[in-house]
Design an enzyme around this catalytic site. Structure first.
Site, mmCIF file in Angstrom:
data_model
loop_
_atom_site.group_PDB
_atom_site.id
_atom_site.type_symbol
_atom_site.label_atom_id
_atom_site.label_comp_id
_atom_site.label_asym_id
_atom_site.label_seq_id
_atom_site.Cartn_x
_atom_site.Cartn_y
_atom_site.Cartn_z
ATOM 1 N N HIS A 159 2.661 9.827 0.247
ATOM 2 C CA HIS A 159 3.283 10.405 -0.949
ATOM 3 C C HIS A 159 2.440 10.016 -2.150
ATOM 4 O O HIS A 159 2.230 8.832 -2.415
ATOM 5 C CB HIS A 159 4.716 9.919 -1.120
ATOM 6 C CG HIS A 159 5.430 10.573 -2.258
ATOM 7 N ND1 HIS A 159 6.196 11.723 -2.098
ATOM 8 C CD2 HIS A 159 5.494 10.268 -3.581
ATOM 9 C CE1 HIS A 159 6.691 12.089 -3.271
ATOM 10 N NE2 HIS A 159 6.279 11.213 -4.187
ATOM 11 N N CYS A 160 1.949 11.012 -2.873
ATOM 12 C CA CYS A 160 1.042 10.763 -3.994
ATOM 13 C C CYS A 160 1.805 10.873 -5.309
ATOM 14 O O CYS A 160 2.346 11.937 -5.631
ATOM 15 C CB CYS A 160 -0.115 11.757 -3.988
ATOM 16 S SG CYS A 160 -1.271 11.548 -5.361
#
Length: 338
Positions: free
Chosen positions: A54-55
């Site tokens: 997850h960025c």
């Protein structure tokens, strides 16, 4: 990468053959089985197909549908910063060219507005010089940091893996070595050719191959080779878990002031949550640092089917129970046999 999204496993998804459910993990949040290569994201609150991570910069997961777009972002951001660095350097050079005179005994710097004909469009003063120098540092820092992320991302793509799958492979080697089972784990999705692996992510149409649920595998493997290894690691994690009991209350804050200076300054630098503890709570610790531990708090009396909260907590707030495995059995001489 932001708006296309990674692609989510359909809610309530089950494999076509019901007997294949035994090879898959079940997600209680999505009320569906986790498809091969998918993982549940706490931030998105959905199971993501071929999840890499997850960025926070794109406020989205990097997965099956946007893996190529995210990798291009990691390439173009450093290139744009290199271009910006060149502009900053040339701007400062041309603006300062007629302002700095080097004598034999002194250096004279004139930071007043440029005295040249024609005058520059934007006068270059001290504040502009400081801002340009600061921006140059940011551009160079971004080039190095994001460029390294691009190299790491390309390495996993050329082996047809994700960051999570690379970690699963490392844990598989550790599990085999720990129990000395003599197994040989073969990553099933590596096509054996970097070009074939590259085409799994990058296509001319921009749409990745496949549907994100079924994947081609190499010879000697099948569709659930990786998921079976994940189930083995999950069982091994339960065996290796150590039971602790809370002896102090902990509010769940990131940097607790009342738990000691070392605990305050060595808080884990991770997005993983902290869990609040009350005196007497039972926790199954699975890993830890010198002053912190990570584990699951048992909220229900049934240890096998109980609901758990996962997160970090200070080591000084807990003490080891008499029996440290989840099955309340002595560990010495038994974990190896399992």
């Amino acid at each position: 990468a932001m708006f296309v999204g990674p692609g989510y496993v359909p809610l309530g998804w089950t494999p076509e053959k019901s007997q294949d459910c035994m090879y898959l993990q079940y997600c209680k949040v999505c009320q569906s089985y986790k498809a091969p290569r998918s993982h549940h994201c706490r931030k998105c609150n959905r199971c993501v197909m071929k999840m890499d991570h997850h960025c926070p910069w794109i406020n989205n997961c990097c997965g099956y549908q946007n893996h190529a777009s995210f990798t291009l972002f990691l390439l173009l951001a450093p290139l744009g910063c290199i271009h910006a660095s060149f502009i900053f350097v040339m701007t400062m050079y041309t603006q300062l060219y007629n302002r700095i005179s080097f004598g034999w005994s002194s250096v004279k710097i004139d930071m007043s507005p440029a005295k040249r004909d024609p005058r520059p469009i934007i006068p270059f003063g001290l504040s502009a010089f400081a801002a340009s120098l600061f921006a140059l540092g940011l551009a160079l820092g971004t080039t190095i940091a994001v460029g390294m992320l691009f190299i790491i991302q390309m390495k996993v793509i050329l082996t047809n893996k994700t960051s999570i799958e690379s970690w699963i492979e490392e844990k598989a080697k550790d599990r085999i070595q720990y129990y000395q089972t003599g197994e040989t784990f073969i990553f099933p999705y590596d096509m054996g050719s970097k070009w074939k692996n590259f085409k799994q992510v990058f296509t001319w149409s921009g749409i990745p191959e496949g549907d994100g649920l079924d994947w081609p595998v190499r010879d000697g493997c099948h569709q659930y080779t990786l998921t079976i290894e994940q189930l083995k690691q999950k069982a091994d994690k339960r065996v290796r878990s150590v039971r602790y009991r809370a002896i102090e209350d902990y509010s769940g804050v990131c940097c607790p002031v009342t738990k000691g200076v070392k605990t305050f300054f060595t808080t884990p630098c991770t997005e993983e949550p902290r869990i609040a503890l009350s005196k007497g709570d039972l926790i199954l610790a699975t890993r830890g640092l010198k002053h912190w531990m990570y584990g699951e708090k048992i909220l229900d009396s049934d240890a096998d089917g109980g609901i758990r909260e996962r997160g970090w907590f200070p080591r000084k707030c807990v003490e080891k129970c008499q029996y440290d495995s989840e099955t309340d059995q002595p560990v010495d001489g038994e974990k190896k046999n399992r």
